[in-house]
Design an enzyme around this catalytic site. Structure first.
Site, mmCIF file in Angstrom:
data_model
loop_
_atom_site.group_PDB
_atom_site.id
_atom_site.type_symbol
_atom_site.label_atom_id
_atom_site.label_comp_id
_atom_site.label_asym_id
_atom_site.label_seq_id
_atom_site.Cartn_x
_atom_site.Cartn_y
_atom_site.Cartn_z
ATOM 1 N N LYS A 195 0.859 -1.187 0.000
ATOM 2 C CA LYS A 195 0.000 0.000 0.000
ATOM 3 C C LYS A 195 0.891 1.232 0.000
ATOM 4 O O LYS A 195 1.655 1.468 0.944
ATOM 5 C CB LYS A 195 -0.912 -0.002 1.223
ATOM 6 N N LYS A 248 -2.196 -1.473 -3.743
ATOM 7 C CA LYS A 248 -3.058 -0.287 -3.702
ATOM 8 C C LYS A 248 -2.182 0.955 -3.806
ATOM 9 O O LYS A 248 -1.199 1.063 -3.062
ATOM 10 C CB LYS A 248 -3.847 -0.279 -2.391
#
Length: 326
Positions: A195, A248
């Site tokens: 992320k 992400k």
């Protein structure tokens, strides 16, 4: 002019030919639809920066879930807006917290829907960071216990899968241990393994009311310049017991999705985040792009890069197109 024996355009001439040899396909079952849940009754609040995305009260969730299922989207991921916030994010692991209520509502009224839950503290802390603080720093190790309590409370409420998004070191192991010790061996962990500290999250923070009150999250989310580090992060999560690895954001990190797909034998998920969604919607509203085609092309790109699963705010819209054969 002498043409080669093989003419690639032959197999592009009709839609039937194109579909016949299409290498990458989208199906609704591959997509997970994010839902924002807030306190109250009868509420359906559109997020200004995310047209078509709504914050829903618990009593509105069953209808939304049934709409998803009718289109073939079988999974949702829940994000909560608590009534109160505090320094330890206690609303995240409260027995009757907003997400715990939402899980029970969905599993009672739409049991066939797969319910995934985001496991993080940022939506529940009054400072907006993803863990508890020691001074102005996020205390990694003290946060682990709270994340494990959160994941366990979700499993006890009936969640089918938990998805830690906090990026604390060691959290997958802590969550796996807590689930296993409480007989939730079969609840998988979809880890936000990679992320990035991205500028694409802005509209989400509006929707979930979770922007940091000071500083930023670059001390625990990844530097966008790094790709080797992504492999190290994913390796740690595999070793700690993750069942799915997530990247992400998605479109700006297609290379990372591809690397994880090639390096690991676990399923790879990708989150097409709020900023990606909002940009397409805004440009389409201006008439600058064909919104439907850009939506489909962006999702195909994520699949082509190697994502097995896509978390996307376009899930319902894309599934509708697919069911219509477009």
């Amino acid at each position: 002019m002498v043409f080669p024996e093989f003419r690639p355009r032959r197999m592009r001439r009709t839609e039937t030919f194109r579909a016949m040899i299409r290498e990458t396909r989208l199906v609704p079952e591959q997509m997970i639809y994010p839902l924002f849940v807030l306190p109250g009754k009868g509420l359906r609040q559109e997020v200004a920066s995310m047209p078509g995305v709504f914050r829903l009260s618990v009593d509105q969730l069953a209808k939304e879930a049934k709409d998803c299922l009718a289109l073939g989207v079988r999974s949702v991921i829940l994000f909560g807006l608590p009534e109160k916030k505090d320094g330890l994010g206690s609303g995240a692991y409260a027995k009757n917290g907003i997400i715990q209520q939402a899980i029970r509502e969905l599993k009672h009224k739409v049991p066939e829907m797969t319910v995934v839950t985001d496991v993080c503290l940022c939506e529940y802390t009054d400072h907006g960071h993803c863990g508890c603080l020691a001074g102005h720093e996020v205390d990694n190790d003290a946060t682990l216990e709270l994340l494990a309590k959160t994941a366990l409370s979700h499993a006890q409420a009936g969640a089918d899968m938990v998805a830690p998004s906090d990026m604390m070191d060691g959290r997958v192991s802590e969550i796996r241990t807590a689930l296993d010790e409480n007989s939730f061996h079969m609840v998988p962990i979809m880890s936000y393994a990679v992320k990035y500290a991205s500028a694409f999250y802005g509209p989400f923070r509006d929707a979930a009311e979770c922007a940091p009150q000071f500083g930023d999250r670059r001390s625990y989310q990844m530097d966008p310049a790094n790709s080797k580090e992504a492999l190290r992060e994913a390796t740690l999560d595999v070793e700690e017991g993750a069942d799915i690895l997530m990247v992400k954001p998605a479109l700006a990190y297609l290379d990372i999705i591809s690397r994880l797909h090639d390096e690991f034998d676990l399923p790879v998920a990708a989150y097409q985040v709020s900023g990606e969604y909002a940009m397409i919607k805004a440009a389409a509203e201006k008439g600058w792009i064909d919104g439907e085609r850009v939506m489909a092309e962006s999702l195909i790109a994520i699949r082509r890069a190697g994502a097995d699963i896509i978390l996307t705010y376009f899930a319902k819209e894309m599934a509708k197109l697919l069911t219509e054969g477009k």
